[in-house]
Write a protein that holds these residues in place. Sequence first.
Motif: not given
Length: 613
Positions: A26, A29-30, A33, A56, A59-60, A64, A500, A504
């Motif tokens: 997580a 990805l964070l 982004t 994105f 949604t993430l 998350t 992407l 996810l």
Amino acid sequence: MRAAFRSLLVVNRAAVIGAGVVVALAAVLLAVTAAWLEAGVRHPEAPFLSSVAGSFAGTLLLITVFMVASVFAGVLRERRREFALLRAIGATAGQIRGTVRTEVLVLLALVAPVGALVGTFLAPLVTPLLRSGAVVPAGFTLAPSVVPLLGTLVVLVPTGLLAAAMAARAATRPSPTDAVRASTTDVPTLSRGRRIAAGVTALVGLATATTPFLTPGLVGSATGATSAIVLVVAAALAGPLLVQWGARRALTGRHGTASTLALLNARGASRRLSAAVVPLALLVALGTVQTGTDAAVQRATGDQLRAGLQADLVVTAGDGVTRAQADRIAALPGVRGTTTVRDTAGSVQVEQADEDLGGLEWEPTAVRALSAEHTGIDPDVRAGSLDRLGDPGTVAVSSDLLALSPTGLGDTIRLRTGDGPARSARIVAVYDRGLAFGDVLVGDRTRGTVDTLLVDTAPGDRSAVREALRTTDVDVTSTDGYVTTALAAGNGDRRLSLVLIVALLAFVAAAAANTLLTTARGRRDEFGLLQRTGATRSQLLRMVAVETAGTAVAAVVIGTVAVLPALVGVGYGLAGAPASGFDLVSWTGFAVAAVVVAVVGVLPAAGRIARGR
């Protein structure tokens, strides 16, 4: 603090490793982004970067928070007996809450910064994909920053503390004696508040799915697509009731020993099973709605282009069609008229500027300039007229751009093209085919090179004109060929979207697998009791196999039911056909992925426990 480290690294090491992996993913990805979102804000030369990263990021962020909180709650739920025994020997509720809070903070301090740093250094690897999708210009580089680390911690720390507080509250609410007794069983009922929350969330999800019917177009469809995630959240709240209902219905028939044990376990331990079902259902729903939306957008774009291109032939050139070439083509025998099209990157401000937003109210868009004679295209004008684009300071906009905005025909917007200054423009036309022709149309008042030349021929002269064009230094194709090429040109955007969504979904799959492993490890005492009361190892393995199959089937069913309203709305809002959002091949792939994750997450661990003494 020493006790927290001992609990994380020694006593509960197996469960903590899984949770740490999910938190690390997580954080990666964070951070990636956040790095690109910050770059979009700092670099106005890449106007589309903020919208792509922001879309994105929304949604993430939702996924998350949901998955990290679920993982923490699952790990702490398996320690109910430990907390109950601590209370039985004198530990206070405050001490339990402090212990849980400290352990979560220590885990986040150990894992989240590492994941954020990894994500910060991985973010530049996305640059080629962004270039292929024309999101950033050639030569764009991403500079490292501290913002991804701070943004990651701002999201993960409150999420972990909230999950810890809720788990600690559940463990300390009953008396010590009741807590010890309840720690070996699953609570079969849901509180009234949770039932109400599940019902309200389901209604909100269904209402959101109807948005495309009220606001057709890209904006309404994007809003309607989020209903899939909302309905999965509703299923998570009502998960134990859904599992109990399914188990009771299945128990009415005749079953073997293993199936009966599995169904009785499902009915009695519905909370545990629903915790495993919901992440897999999210995997199915999220993947299906994303691919379905992409398919509907592509189909709608193709339909709008075919309906809106009124010319017979389309002329392009490697460096563009010069004005001299356009004039010679217009003078060819059999040519009734031509329309020139020039695209320029720009941005538009639909509503009044807000100083607090710092310029974020500017929306990046492609500004399409048309010649005075524009009979080659029909953008489906629903208000006003394109004929007035010849007047200075005028513009035509798509209905998608004005959706959910009070701005309309006759109002003034602000427009920037390239590196030029902002200027005011009055809306003289509103059209519906924005996917095909962009959000902004202006009159072309220059004599420079154009991107596309649309040629309208006299009846019976199309072939002759086409042969004449082939002798010139330009490329000529039919409108159908141009539509195919235009759709193929969007492959860069689709590749970026695919990467992407795969990233996810990989995170969701990892979180789901961790939840399944945690649940399986927590069943040692249950398996031991069943063996001592006469169950054989083969019966236990068959029971686990039936439970795994039931988990996978329930996840696919819930995920599919949650995504159906969204796909119907998206298909109707974009293409006018509710079935256009369904992609059976993609749905099959995600359903199979959910089954694989269920099998890999449950059977190996449960098999080792069942084969033990």
